[in-house]
Design an enzyme around this catalytic site. Sequence first.
Site, mmCIF file in Angstrom:
data_model
loop_
_atom_site.group_PDB
_atom_site.id
_atom_site.type_symbol
_atom_site.label_atom_id
_atom_site.label_comp_id
_atom_site.label_asym_id
_atom_site.label_seq_id
_atom_site.Cartn_x
_atom_site.Cartn_y
_atom_site.Cartn_z
ATOM 1 N N PRO A 155 3.059 -1.565 -0.217
ATOM 2 C CA PRO A 155 1.491 -1.897 -0.391
ATOM 3 C C PRO A 155 1.228 -3.501 -0.056
ATOM 4 O O PRO A 155 1.960 -4.235 -0.399
ATOM 5 C CB PRO A 155 1.392 -1.769 -2.122
ATOM 6 N N CYS A 156 0.344 -3.604 0.785
ATOM 7 C CA CYS A 156 -0.205 -4.971 1.031
ATOM 8 C C CYS A 156 -1.088 -5.621 -0.184
ATOM 9 O O CYS A 156 -0.861 -6.715 -0.447
ATOM 10 C CB CYS A 156 -1.149 -5.109 2.249
#
Length: 333
Positions: A155-156
């Site tokens: 996940p960013c």
Amino acid sequence: MWLIEGRTANEVWKKATDILLKQETTLKGRNGDVYELLHAFVSVENPKQKWVYDRIPPMSIGFALAELVWIMNGKEQSEVINYWNPSLPKFAGAGDIYYGAYGKRIRSHFGFDQLERAYHVLQNAPESRQVVIQIYDVEKDFPMENGQPRSTDVPCNVCSLLKIRNGKLEWSQIMRSNDILLGMPYNFVQFTSLQEILAGWLGLEVGSYIHYSDSLHLYNYDANKIGVGQEREIENLDSLSLCKEESERIFREIYERMISLKDASISEQEIFSLGQLGAEYTAYNNIMLMIAAYVARKHHYSDMVEELVHRCRNEAYTYMWNRWTNKSVEQDR
């Protein structure tokens, strides 16, 4: 540190791209040289104006809304969301599930529903400064000792910080890394929508939306896609604010219809029927129509596409749809 402020998502996105393209391409990324702004704070005064109109290629309105429904239902299954974006595996990897699916991370990954817990906490303690919705899982997401990532879908987004001030729900989104072309326009839709939905659960107005990117970047080979947008912005008049029970019920129903819509043998009449949510809430009828219009277009039912889009009462949606279809970028994210 960079501070970029504006009333709408489109306004701040344009400002951010202008600044970004003035930077030197000195950073070596995984896929080539990148422009980068370190420590970029982006402030959107009116988060309901969440659409980036100036992105080239245009955003896929059908995918963006389908992804919101997928997130709200806490899902991670790839086959559902891939139907509305067949290119997604190129960015997030192949497999039956998406490793870092935001909905799964928010609604069940850590052993409880963080969005629901946030609702209860803020309902009972609106002054709280302790509501943090976590997405990044250190144990699962931290790189291996040799520097290799754990997954192609780490996940960013790291976390969301929520506070109530002056009767409004304030939302700060923290990102470790953010592609200004591929990611940021969709991130705006994802998290300003969650902000609006939760504000509705709490019976509050929507406050400001703060989007912090520790590395806001653009790959050099995408630089020619920036800065050739439209001058026109359309006001988004739809409201996603409902009480919790109705909100959850409608998002479940739309997701169930999405599962039926992706059936390869679906008929034209079935698409039309599933596209008519028939709810008393215009905003959700509009979402369903756009999601179904994408399916009708995929099956080349041109008359059906025209009818579904015509029934949509959100001018911002129809404008985005027309820009996207005119550019023929169905495979684009």
